[in-house]
Design a protein around this motif. Structure first.
Motif, mmCIF file in Angstrom:
data_model
loop_
_atom_site.group_PDB
_atom_site.id
_atom_site.type_symbol
_atom_site.label_atom_id
_atom_site.label_comp_id
_atom_site.label_asym_id
_atom_site.label_seq_id
_atom_site.Cartn_x
_atom_site.Cartn_y
_atom_site.Cartn_z
ATOM 1 N N CYS A 32 11.400 -9.934 -4.054
ATOM 2 C CA CYS A 32 11.240 -10.367 -5.443
ATOM 3 C C CYS A 32 9.983 -11.198 -5.660
ATOM 4 O O CYS A 32 9.674 -11.562 -6.785
ATOM 5 C CB CYS A 32 12.452 -11.193 -5.882
ATOM 6 N N ALA A 33 9.258 -11.522 -4.596
ATOM 7 C CA ALA A 33 8.136 -12.449 -4.701
ATOM 8 C C ALA A 33 7.012 -11.922 -5.586
ATOM 9 O O ALA A 33 6.398 -12.684 -6.324
ATOM 10 C CB ALA A 33 7.602 -12.765 -3.314
ATOM 11 N N ASN A 34 6.715 -10.649 -5.528
ATOM 12 C CA ASN A 34 5.579 -10.099 -6.275
ATOM 13 C C ASN A 34 6.001 -9.317 -7.512
ATOM 14 O O ASN A 34 5.243 -8.500 -8.011
ATOM 15 C CB ASN A 34 4.751 -9.200 -5.350
ATOM 16 N N MET A 35 7.190 -9.580 -8.019
ATOM 17 C CA MET A 35 7.661 -8.858 -9.195
ATOM 18 C C MET A 35 7.115 -9.489 -10.469
ATOM 19 O O MET A 35 6.825 -10.676 -10.521
ATOM 20 C CB MET A 35 9.189 -8.875 -9.255
ATOM 21 N N SER A 36 7.007 -8.672 -11.495
ATOM 22 C CA SER A 36 6.609 -9.187 -12.799
ATOM 23 C C SER A 36 7.765 -9.987 -13.393
ATOM 24 O O SER A 36 8.912 -9.813 -12.986
ATOM 25 C CB SER A 36 6.255 -8.030 -13.729
ATOM 26 N N GLN A 40 11.779 -9.390 -12.824
ATOM 27 C CA GLN A 40 12.674 -10.439 -12.329
ATOM 28 C C GLN A 40 13.852 -10.648 -13.276
ATOM 29 O O GLN A 40 14.989 -10.817 -12.835
ATOM 30 C CB GLN A 40 11.910 -11.738 -12.143
#
Length: 92
Positions: A32-36, A40
């Motif tokens: 989930c770290a690089n999600m928009s 999220q």
């Protein structure tokens, strides 16, 4: 089968199941770290909707899987559409 061997088998299964579940959670949350922000919100809305749907599905129809599927789909849709809904309510 003796009852002692059954208890031993259950204890062995639990011994490796907890670390496996922890590893799965760490990997899932790391993704989930690089999600928009929209992604999220959709993911968290889907998770919350699935949990609530599973509870309601169990209580109302006796089928938590169907409740989780419906709740997850609705929650993901609402989570993804939330900025648009907020803009509409605020008159922007």
């Amino acid at each position: 089968m003796k009852s002692g061997s059954f208890v031993s088998a259950v204890a062995d299964r639990r011994r490796w199941l907890s670390p496996l579940a922890l590893a799965f959670c760490v990997v899932a949350l790391g993704g989930c770290a690089n999600m928009s922000p929209t992604g999220q919100r959709a993911l968290s809305g889907g998770a919350i909707g699935a949990a609530g749907g599973a509870v309601l599905g169990t209580v109302a129809a006796g089928n938590p899987a169907v409740g989780a599927a419906v709740g997850g789909a609705v929650g993901a849709g609402v989570g993804a559409a939330l900025p648009s809904i907020e803009r509409t309510l605020n008159g922007n």
